[in-house]
Design a protein around this motif. Structure first.
Motif, mmCIF file in Angstrom:
data_model
loop_
_atom_site.group_PDB
_atom_site.id
_atom_site.type_symbol
_atom_site.label_atom_id
_atom_site.label_comp_id
_atom_site.label_asym_id
_atom_site.label_seq_id
_atom_site.Cartn_x
_atom_site.Cartn_y
_atom_site.Cartn_z
ATOM 1 N N LYS A 38 0.829 -1.213 0.000
ATOM 2 C CA LYS A 38 0.000 0.000 0.000
ATOM 3 C C LYS A 38 0.862 1.261 0.000
ATOM 4 C CE LYS A 38 -4.272 -1.804 1.989
ATOM 5 N NZ LYS A 38 -5.179 -1.819 3.167
ATOM 6 N N TYR A 42 -1.440 1.288 -3.700
ATOM 7 C CA TYR A 42 -2.496 0.365 -4.083
ATOM 8 C C TYR A 42 -3.652 0.405 -3.085
ATOM 9 C CZ TYR A 42 0.690 -1.726 -7.474
ATOM 10 O OH TYR A 42 1.531 -1.934 -8.522
ATOM 11 N N THR A 43 -4.880 0.229 -3.602
ATOM 12 C CA THR A 43 -6.065 0.143 -2.759
ATOM 13 C C THR A 43 -6.386 -1.312 -2.451
ATOM 14 O OG1 THR A 43 -7.568 -0.011 -4.647
ATOM 15 C CG2 THR A 43 -6.998 2.226 -3.862
ATOM 16 N N ASP A 44 -7.264 -1.529 -1.461
ATOM 17 C CA ASP A 44 -7.697 -2.893 -1.154
ATOM 18 C C ASP A 44 -8.375 -3.540 -2.349
ATOM 19 O OD1 ASP A 44 -6.866 -3.359 1.532
ATOM 20 O OD2 ASP A 44 -8.401 -1.945 2.197
#
Length: 578
Positions: A38, A42-44
């Motif tokens: 992250k 980056y997102t979940d």
């Protein structure tokens, strides 16, 4: 319900949950991994997608891979369109003319690098971007050992250039012009001029050399998207293939279509058919043997030779023909060839599309009129490009690329002119007092897997200058080494066992008579067996060794040419039928 073992659980895991770092707490391992990634933004939601690794072999030392940045972006685009998460990572990159002592020496190292990085990093599938001669086999070897869903993307061939209105391309024309220069048919200025024109763009050799051979073989094996072998490196077709490769990588990840489901015995038989029909590089035999070995499969050289008697050369490309890879692509590429070979192929072999090879041939349509791929009734050469030889000089076999040899020399007896190693060759080949005639046979020892080490492409022994200046264009040459797929001539290669471990080649002396009979598949040293045994006793051979490092690993474990020149401990175990 019983608990799965940690290994089995990891095997069935997907995305970032695959191959968790060992901290003793799998929950914390995943938590920490996500925290760090992250940090890259980056997102979940992104991290919940299938993860597609991309093995990136871009390197300033590798102009054959000069389009790797563009390919990488196109692959990523295809992955994201299909709902995957692209993650590129670097591996060793090998260029044929930039690798010392030889690219083959580093192929196995690259395969291990590729395998271990696939195993070490979480990915549901991997895209393998490679092109120059040893990179594609190294990647397929590594991926076969790791056995996850994998798909090959080749970088593509270079464009052809023009020298004084003559179309030229690397590297058959490199060797042809260098031969003219050695024979003093052209001067310093012309050889400098042609040097500027032989490589007109980034990409792999524009003829049916080893890179083009492995591209065609990868498609024949079912390891590329249809049409993946032939688009030149700098074309829009190549970029579209890259995008489609990314999209298909997500699909094979979702299907969990492991590479071992693609690389079956039938797939390797199809690849051998294609190798013969394209007039492919002799290196292709070694590479196919090594890839098959990673799956516990054996490539039968006798079967290859039998296939060669019924599989003619159909593709009119240098060095066996006249055209270049961009012409093959415009002629329909592998679909055109596979359509012509269809009666000889194992059509039920699975490909990375999830469809069979037969289904892909049908989907390619009926074809069109072209002049590069010939029919089986009107071939370039009546048999396959490669013949397998045996005899007391090569008890475990040798090969000759008969489609690019001189027909007048393929049934011949002559006296041996012996060079003990590459240094001896370099010192004496152009000497004015070298005792050699066009009827003699040049023999070069100690350029095999252990002898060099690394089995360099020194089997393309130059014509002695005293003969070249007389207009001699070919002479029989024999060695335990390899030659480039772009090379041509009546050249016996891969003599096994090699001289460095005490094969019969080690005991050949100047003046010994040797018989080559391609029709009888024979390569024989014409001395009594008692004399050969006496020489063995008088000249015992001690195989080379090393004290440390990769060279020690190589010399201690490398196999002979008939086993793929791979490391013995990397051989796989055949899959058990389910």
């Amino acid at each position: 319900m019983s608990k799965k073992t940690n290994g089995a659980a990891q095997d069935e895991a997907s995305g970032l949950r695959k191959g968790l770092t060992s901290y003793g707490d799998s929950g914390f391992s995943l938590f920490l991994r996500k925290a760090f990634i992250k940090g890259a933004g980056y997102t979940d939601g992104a991290l919940d997608r299938p993860v597609i690794g991309i093995a990136n072999t871009g390197s300033a030392y590798n102009p054959c891979h000069g389009n790797a940045p563009q390919l990488l972006e196109a692959v990523k685009r295809g992955i994201m369109f299909a709902g995957g998460l692209p993650m590129d990572f670097p591996t060793i990159s090998i260029h044929e003319s930039f690798s010392f002592p030889t690219s083959m020496y580093l192929r196995n190292l690259m395969s291990m690098d590729t395998e271990e990085l696939i195993r070490a990093q979480p990915m549901d599938a991997v895209v393998l971007i490679g092109g120059c001669d040893k990179t594609v086999p190294a990647q397929l070897m590594g991926a076969a050992s790791a056995d996850i869903p994998a798909i090959q993307l080749v970088t593509g061939s270079m464009l052809t250039g023009s020298h004084r209105s003559e179309r030229v391309g690397a590297c058959t024309d490199c060797r042809r012009y260098w031969g003219k220069y050695r024979a003093e048919e052209i001067d310093d200025q012309e050889i400098a001029d042609v040097n500027n024109q032989l490589v007109a763009s980034v990409g792999t050799c524009s003829v049916m050399g080893t890179a083009s051979t492995m591209a065609c073989i990868a498609e024949a094996l079912g390891m590329t998207v249809p049409g993946g072998a032939t688009p030149p490196a700098v074309t829009a077709d190549r970029m579209r293939i890259a995008e489609l490769t990314g999209t298909q990588a997500v699909e094979i990840a979702r299907q969990r279509l492991r590479i071992s489901k693609i690389l079956t015995a039938d797939a390797f038989e199809n690849a051998m058919r294609v190798l013969l029909a394209i007039g492919g590089s002799t290196n292709g035999i070694i590479h196919l043997t090594a890839i098959a070995g990673r799956l516990g499969l054996d490539l039968d050289l006798k079967a290859l030779d039998r296939m060669g008697r019924e599989t003619p050369v159909l593709v009119d490309l240098k060095p066996s023909g006249q055209h270049y890879m961009e012409d093959f692509h415009k002629a329909g590429g592998m679909a055109t060839l596979l359509r012509e070979l269809k009666p000889l192929l194992k059509l039920d072999a699975l490909t990375v599309t999830g469809r069979t090879l037969g289904e892909e041939i049908e989907r390619a349509g009926p074809g069109f009129t072209q002049s590069v791929v010939k029919t089986r009734q009107d071939p370039i050469y009546p048999q396959g490009g490669i013949a397998v030889l045996s005899g007391n000089l090569a008890p475990e076999g040798a090969i000759i690329k008969q489609s690019s040899a001189n027909a007048a020399l393929m049934e011949h007896e002559g006296c041996a002119v012996v060079f003990e190693n590459a240094e001896d060759l370099a010192t004496r080949i152009d000497a004015a007092d070298l005792d050699v005639t066009p009827q003699d046979i040049l023999v070069l020892k100690n350029i095999g897997p252990k002898g060099a080490p690394g089995m360099p492409e020194a089997g393309y022994i130059p014509i002695p200058k005293k003969l070249a200046s007389q207009g001699v264009k070919d002479i029989i040459r024999i060695s335990d080494g390899r030659m480039s797929g772009t090379a041509f001539g009546t050249i016996v290669l891969h003599v096994t066992p090699e001289a460095a471990i005490g094969g019969p080649l080690a005991y050949v002396r100047n003046g010994d008579r040797i018989r080559l009979s391609v029709s009888q598949r024979e390569i024989s040293l014409l001395i009594p067996e008692e004399e050969l045994e006496r020489r063995r006793r008088e000249q015992p051979v001690t195989p080379p060794t090393a004290e440390r490092g990769y060279k020690k690993l190589f010399l201690d474990t490398v196999t002979q040419a008939d086993k793929g020149v791979d490391f013995d401990f990397l051989r796989g175990v055949p899959a058990k039928p389910k």
